[in-house]
Scaffold this motif. Structure first.
Motif, short mmCIF file in Angstrom:
data_model
loop_
_atom_site.label_atom_id
_atom_site.label_comp_id
_atom_site.label_asym_id
_atom_site.label_seq_id
_atom_site.Cartn_x
_atom_site.Cartn_y
_atom_site.Cartn_z
N GLU A 1 -28.15 49.36 -75.79
CA GLU A 1 -27.02 50.28 -75.66
C GLU A 1 -26.53 50.34 -74.22
N GLU A 2 -27.47 50.32 -73.28
CA GLU A 2 -27.08 50.33 -71.86
C GLU A 2 -26.35 49.04 -71.50
N LEU A 3 -26.83 47.91 -72.03
CA LEU A 3 -26.16 46.64 -71.79
C LEU A 3 -24.72 46.69 -72.28
N ASP A 4 -24.51 47.17 -73.50
CA ASP A 4 -23.16 47.25 -74.05
C ASP A 4 -22.28 48.16 -73.21
N LEU A 5 -22.87 49.25 -72.71
CA LEU A 5 -22.09 50.19 -71.89
C LEU A 5 -21.62 49.52 -70.60
N VAL A 6 -22.50 48.74 -69.99
CA VAL A 6 -22.11 48.03 -68.76
C VAL A 6 -21.06 46.97 -69.07
N LYS B 1 -18.46 42.69 -73.26
CA LYS B 1 -19.11 43.09 -74.51
C LYS B 1 -18.52 42.31 -75.68
N ASP B 2 -17.20 42.23 -75.75
CA ASP B 2 -16.53 41.47 -76.82
C ASP B 2 -16.87 39.98 -76.73
N ILE B 3 -16.90 39.47 -75.50
CA ILE B 3 -17.18 38.04 -75.32
C ILE B 3 -18.59 37.71 -75.79
N ARG B 4 -19.54 38.54 -75.41
CA ARG B 4 -20.93 38.31 -75.85
C ARG B 4 -21.04 38.40 -77.36
N ARG B 5 -20.34 39.33 -77.97
CA ARG B 5 -20.46 39.55 -79.40
C ARG B 5 -19.78 38.47 -80.24
N ASP B 6 -18.62 37.97 -79.76
CA ASP B 6 -17.79 37.12 -80.62
C ASP B 6 -17.39 35.77 -80.04
N ILE C 1 -28.21 38.96 -68.11
CA ILE C 1 -27.35 38.71 -69.26
C ILE C 1 -25.88 38.86 -68.88
N GLY C 2 -25.56 39.90 -68.11
CA GLY C 2 -24.19 40.08 -67.66
C GLY C 2 -23.69 38.90 -66.85
N THR C 3 -24.55 38.39 -65.95
CA THR C 3 -24.18 37.22 -65.15
C THR C 3 -23.99 36.00 -66.03
N PHE C 4 -24.83 35.85 -67.02
CA PHE C 4 -24.69 34.74 -67.97
C PHE C 4 -23.36 34.80 -68.71
N VAL C 5 -23.02 35.95 -69.28
CA VAL C 5 -21.79 36.09 -70.05
C VAL C 5 -20.58 35.81 -69.17
N ARG C 6 -20.56 36.42 -67.99
CA ARG C 6 -19.45 36.22 -67.06
C ARG C 6 -19.29 34.74 -66.71
N THR C 7 -20.39 34.07 -66.42
CA THR C 7 -20.33 32.69 -65.95
C THR C 7 -19.88 31.73 -67.04
N VAL C 8 -20.48 31.84 -68.23
CA VAL C 8 -20.13 30.87 -69.28
C VAL C 8 -18.70 31.09 -69.76
N ALA C 9 -18.23 32.34 -69.75
CA ALA C 9 -16.85 32.61 -70.18
C ALA C 9 -15.85 32.00 -69.21
N ILE C 10 -16.06 32.21 -67.91
CA ILE C 10 -15.15 31.64 -66.92
C ILE C 10 -15.25 30.11 -66.93
N SER D 1 -30.94 34.80 -59.72
CA SER D 1 -31.89 35.35 -60.69
C SER D 1 -31.66 34.77 -62.08
N ALA D 2 -30.40 34.70 -62.50
CA ALA D 2 -30.09 34.16 -63.83
C ALA D 2 -30.49 32.69 -63.93
N VAL D 3 -30.38 31.96 -62.84
CA VAL D 3 -30.79 30.55 -62.82
C VAL D 3 -32.31 30.45 -62.92
#
Length: 354
Positions: free
Chosen positions: A312-317, A287-292, A57-66, A26-28
């Motif tokens: 807010e829900e995104l940040d909570l997840v 959340k920290d990775i996406r923010r900073d 967005i969660g999949t994006f953050v996880r993937t680019v960080a790793i 889906s993210a792709v």
């Protein structure tokens, strides 16, 4: 009449790989990520619905960080004039090998090893063998061999092996460090080696995951110049109301998370490695990775892809998922390797401007 079949208690855990593959697809499709290979591991990929923006967005953050941690590891190895090994445990339908093997750092790899339940490795081996876009990356057809009843696959660079990671690694992973005749062990303890666990250890008991991490640490610590890194992505801090709902929802699918119990907050996550005598360890929430920790240009790009109403829900997840990285390195190599880790946004933006 057929006798009753034993209940497959591991099937729900194996099925979580389908969730991850569908999220990546889906993210792709929504242009968060580029991955031409994930579609080959998702049945009827063209007909799969896209996931909500929150999941994309969660999949994006996880993937680019790793990806960033992996790329840094490859670059550090190259700076020493060495190739490196990557071992992805509980790899499922992950496509990182194909991304690396066709990318700018393809010459940095000595070997890439994936390990998972035999049911998952068989499915992946069959997908690789029947698809030219996947198999040609591995080498000539004569160099790609199936084994263990179709549950393993071997090629000059890529290895797919079946194992239950909850079992004693001295037995279940012995093929990684055992000589086969005159051939050296599959894992060379003198090469920089990176372990990747994406939503794996959380499904194991703390005792089982500790045994696994200690086993790798012991093997590489036996070398004076051994360098071992590990990346863990998983949920944590499940004692609050959000976490309890997550646990309850997974329980309805017969999935439990025993590996989350020792980690009530992000500060506790590095202890996974430090308690096992790894040299250093750090952790950040998504959340920290996406923010900073994601470049400003990338954040601006993905902000235009879909409308996100539930910030807010995104940040909570995202604050219930984290990436932890641990390192074992000898003294003479410590200075360079201790710089390995997530880089803050200003550092990324400065590198891109140069």
């Amino acid at each position: 009449m057929l006798p009753p079949q034993p209940h497959d208690t591991d099937a729900p855990i194996r099925l979580t790989d389908n969730d991850a593959a569908l999220a990546k697809l889906s993210a792709v499709r929504q242009n968060y990520l580029s991955d031409p290979y994930i579609k080959y591991f998702v049945p009827r990929a063209t007909f799969q619905p896209v996931r909500p923006p929150l999941i994309n967005i969660g999949t994006f953050v996880r993937t680019v960080a790793i990806d960033d941690l992996v790329n840094q590891w490859l670059d550090l190895s190259s700076a020493e004039g060495k190739k490196c090994q990557i071992v992805s445990l509980g790899a499922g339908s992950d496509t990182r090998f194909w991304q690396l093997a066709t990318g700018l750092r393809k010459d940095c790899l000595s070997k890439y090893i994936e390990v998972d339940f035999p049911e998952n490795t068989m499915k992946k081996a069959m997908a690789i063998k029947k698809n030219k876009d996947l198999s040609t990356v591995l080498g000539a057809p004569a160099d790609i061999k199936l084994g263990h009843g179709g549950t393993s696959l071997f090629s000059p660079l890529y290895y797919l092996l079946p194992a239950d990671l909850r079992q004693n690694p001295t037995l279940s992973l012995s093929s990684l460090i055992t000589r086969n005749g005159d051939a050296p062990p599959l894992l060379d303890a003198s090469l920089p080696t990176l372990l990747i666990f994406e939503c794996v250890l959380v499904y194991m008991s703390p005792q089982e995951s500790n045994t696994l991490l200690r086993w790798f640490h012991t093997y590489f610590a036996s070398q004076n110049d051994g360098r071992l890194g590990a990346i863990v992505y998983e949920m944590f801090g499940l004692g609050d109301s959000f976490g309890r709902v997550m646990v309850s929802n997974l329980r309805t699918r017969n999935v439990s998370l025993p590996g989350a119990d020792p980690y009530p907050n992000v500060e506790s996550l590095p202890s996974r490695f430090l308690n096992l005598d790894y040299t250093s360890a750090h952790a950040l929430t998504l959340k920290d990775i996406r923010r900073d920790y994601i470049g400003a240009d990338e954040l601006d790009r993905i902000s235009k892809l879909e409308m996100l109403d539930e910030v807010e829900e995104l940040d909570l997840v995202l604050e219930h998922y984290a990436i932890t990285w641990g390192l074992t390195v000898s003294g003479k190599h410590g200075a360079a390797w201790n710089e390995w880790g997530m880089r803050r946004r200003e550092t990324i933006d400065e590198d891109e401007d140069e």
